[in-house]
Write an enzyme that holds these catalytic residues in place. Structure first.
Site, PDB file in Angstrom:
ATOM      1  N   HIS A   1     -57.126  -1.258 -31.019  1.00 31.47           N
ATOM      2  CA  HIS A   1     -55.770  -1.037 -30.508  1.00 31.47           C
ATOM      3  C   HIS A   1     -54.790  -1.993 -31.189  1.00 31.47           C
ATOM      4  O   HIS A   1     -55.131  -3.125 -31.491  1.00 31.47           O
ATOM      5  CB  HIS A   1     -55.758  -1.286 -28.996  1.00 31.47           C
ATOM      6  CG  HIS A   1     -54.486  -0.863 -28.333  1.00 31.47           C
ATOM      7  ND1 HIS A   1     -53.567  -1.774 -27.852  1.00 31.47           N
ATOM      8  CD2 HIS A   1     -53.975   0.357 -28.079  1.00 31.47           C
ATOM      9  CE1 HIS A   1     -52.551  -1.111 -27.327  1.00 31.47           C
ATOM     10  NE2 HIS A   1     -52.768   0.177 -27.447  1.00 31.47           N
TER      11      HIS A   1
ATOM     12  N   SER B   1     -68.158   9.717 -24.953  1.00 31.62           N
ATOM     13  CA  SER B   1     -66.715   9.731 -24.781  1.00 31.62           C
ATOM     14  C   SER B   1     -66.218  11.020 -24.158  1.00 31.62           C
ATOM     15  O   SER B   1     -66.879  12.053 -24.204  1.00 31.62           O
ATOM     16  CB  SER B   1     -66.105   9.548 -26.168  1.00 31.62           C
ATOM     17  OG  SER B   1     -64.766   9.905 -26.185  1.00 31.62           O
TER      18      SER B   1
END
Lengths: 474, 474
Positions: free
Chosen positions: A189, A391
């Protein structure tokens, strides 16, 4: 620029006396705002560092007789009603961000009348009595237990968002190892790299595999180049774009075999999956029984919360490094922010208490199931798509037009987009999205002139359905 | 440790299966919590870096039949009802923190059902559609106008709190002058020194006058010692403890006469008074027509807001320094946080629109009047007290016992305490406080053995009513 914004006088005005109450946005201007906003969808341009007033609800000075006529109240109520309508619409068509929009906090609306502020450290009561530390500590205990850190060995707090968690974890790492180098995969991120710049830390970007996971071979090479300095490592428990989970065990193994034992600090950025992973069988466990130092997770994502928030858990002994020297932060606490939103802990407490670990387990299973459904249907329809095993983030080719992307609020990067399947994303919603996408694609690409993009570099040849790669697969 | 907290098993447990639903806090335990909390008031001990569980509402796993019996809902409703009652009580007896607790946002409760997030830059729309940028930009325009910076020349955003504003202002200063030295008076908010440590900046503390203002003679001396490096200056528009307003004009004059023209960056920490000052006649104006670079103010203080928030305004050209290099923050924005609370801008927009500049002016006048009333009555009663001319923060001798301090939620430092007169602090409330204080003092000091503290060093001999200084005054 909207009519409302244009109504604002161009030059800066001095104080009250000279205010013109006529500047109030009229209902007509509002109507126009709505229209303009629609147009803006088509020719939006992103320019950093420009304050473009695409649309704004101007604040104007009340008229003297406003209280009597009630006009101002009526105007504000109309703005809010329209806004609420647009929120309902936008919430309905939302797939790209990992926010669980399915919550009902009606029972908590009674608390909106209070200015609840958990100033500073959750474990040190401040004199300000209107706080919610008793809820906050309850939530922290729950997470510490989830990640297997004893009540007397953890420290943590409820943050404003995932970014604050990363800023905190990396700061603690830097204080434990002042000359440490920060290692993070290039798909981490952006807040991780922001932290490095803010803190003036040396930062080494590590390559990733096609899945989005950290490439531990590259990590090993880079560690060996910097054997003289400790390593502060950001491990992604779910990357932002591909939902890839770094292999924590392999990261630790790599650190140990390159001679970094006792000379590393691991921060786990678990923004979304930090909360989902413990409920996924076969997932490498995020646990403080392994040599990790801090974990952060967002509260507004999987849990669902009206405002952004997050949870930060770290080892108490790390915080002691800071707090042994009280002068360090020149404050009575070791948080990044001073005043802290006291409503967020109550929202989290409420949901955790209602759902429990078991409730979350069920929701995680549902999300994974629905994500597989979406991925399978995309592949069937010949759309390039990828889904990492652990995921619920489905990566797909970027839709051709920006209005489609905006309508479904998809997050995009280069040629790919993604859908994050959250508990509020039902099969019905996915079907609606799929039907629209498939219909649109046949109009985008039906003439044979324009073709879908190749995304082999992003998600691998085996997942790419562009002309070249689908041919070679046949 | 409360009964509820003790109920939590001591060691860390693995996942769901092993949860014991009996761990739920029973109503009896809650009762005990209430009692224990009362006791805690008396023997509280502040220890940094310890996670003391003085009290917490444990989160427990739901029972299988909870949905049928409704017991869990009933339990949670009872916790919330008790909590609400305590909030009402605590809100009533609150004087020490500059939070305006007088607000009614009933009209906005409809928005609590939405996850509103202003991700990143207020002026760059993100694909996440559930945002409130149109309100945020309206609020920013209002503040830019208040501080006289043209719409096309400012940049800003709504922060999570005053600390974030200071962190941002100082970061921008460091980017404009990478080798600049941070100057701040020693009575600056702790977040200023926190920023210096976080950002690895050289920081010089400047002395203060008795009033709490920066001592510009000392400032000049320190500037002259560091003429080779640019100056990044934090100017306090109302210090935390004494409400002292640094003399902005004198600070600028000092910088210019020591040869720092063009080599300084001024951040104004206007946490509370940044919003009050423009409405005080004779106050040195905070305006971007002077060579200042950023101003931050808290939104939950004078304006009043259920959660902490703040407003940050800076010159657009400073932000361009950051954003010219997009890699800098490795993000599409120049904020500190990533996800940002989208409800706060709506609360601010609502209040600003209702009250207008004129409404704030009236409230500021009322606060100053009431602060003078309090100060005069304290002095009449022989209590040491000080009130800075431009401030509504009344500094007084610290009450002898901690339970009194806690009951009125006074903020204390050494021998002094303060009351911040906010719009919700009425004459009636002040009378109630004064009567209680005067009555208590006669019991604390009536026997002649124990005497009120000397606070001459804190607020000046002329304001000190201790035995020695009141005698010398006669």
């Amino acid at each position: 620029m909207s009519k409302g914004a244009m109504n604002l006088s161009k030059k800066v005005e001095p104080l009250p006396e000279e205010f013109d109450p006529k500047e109030i946005v009229s209902p007509v201007a509002l109507e126009l705002n709505g229209v303009l906003e629609e147009c803006a969808e088509k020719k939006r341009e992103i320019v950093l560092g420009r304050n473009v007033h695409t649309m704004c609800y101007t604040i104007s000075e009340p008229e003297a007789d406003d209280d009597d006529t009630g006009e101002r109240e009526a105007y504000m109520a109309s703005v809010l009603a329209r806004y609420r309508k647009s929120l309902i619409e936008r919430t309905k068509h939302h797939l790209g961000y990992p926010y669980n929009l399915d919550f009902d906090y009606g029972a908590l609306s009674q608390l909106q009348h209070f200015s609840i502020n958990n100033l500073g450290d959750p474990f040190i009561e401040s004199n300000y009595g209107v706080h919610s530390r008793q809820f906050e500590v309850g939530v922290l205990d729950w997470f510490a237990r989830l990640w297997e850190l004893d009540k007397n060995e953890y420290w943590g707090y409820i943050t404003n968002c995932g970014t604050e968690g990363n800023l905190h974890g990396i700061l603690v790492g830097r204080e434990v190892f002042p000359d440490g180098i920060l290692y993070a995969s290039r798909e981490s991120h952006y807040s991780v790299f922001k932290a490095a710049k803010m803190y003036r830390m040396e930062c080494v970007k590590v390559a990733t595999l096609v899945s989005g996971e950290i490439d531990c071979a590259d990590f090993e090479r880079k560690l060996l180049l910097n054997k003289d300095k400790p390593a502060i490592v950001n491990v992604n428990i779910g990357t932002t774009v591909k939902g890839a989970v770094d292999d924590l065990d392999l990261v630790i193994e790599t650190l140990e075999k390159t001679g970094f034992s006792g000379q590393f600090y691991i921060h786990c950025d678990g923004a979304l999956f930090g909360l989902m992973m413990p409920f996924v069988k076969r997932a490498p466990k995020v646990t403080f029984k392994k040599p990790i130092d801090s974990v952060s997770v967002s509260g507004h994502k999987f849990v669902g919360c009206p405002m952004p928030c997050g949870v930060q858990i770290t080892r108490l002994k790390n915080i002691n490094v800071l707090s042994n020297n009280v002068e360090y932060l020149a404050s009575r606490d070791a948080t990044i922010m001073g005043s802290r939103n006291g409503h967020a802990p109550i929202f989290l407490w409420y949901t955790l208490n209602r759902k429990g670990y078991k409730g979350f387990q069920k929701e995680v299973q549902k999300c994974l199931r629905n994500a597989h459904y979406l991925k399978d249907r995309l592949v069937e329809a010949g759309v390039s798509a990828m889904l990492n095993e652990l995921s619920s983030t489905v990566v797909l080719e970027r839709p051709k037009y920006e209005d489609f992307v905006r309508r479904w609020q998809l997050a995009c990067e280069g040629n790919i987009a993604h859908v994050v399947v959250m508990p509020n994303v039902t099969i019905e919603k996915l079907d609606c999205f799929l039907d629209e996408l498939i219909r649109s694609r046949s109009s985008w690409y039906g003439d044979g002139e324009s073709r879908p993009p190749c995304v082999a570099a992003d998600i691998g040849e085996e997942n790419c359905c562009c002309d070249e790669h689908s041919k070679s697969a046949n």
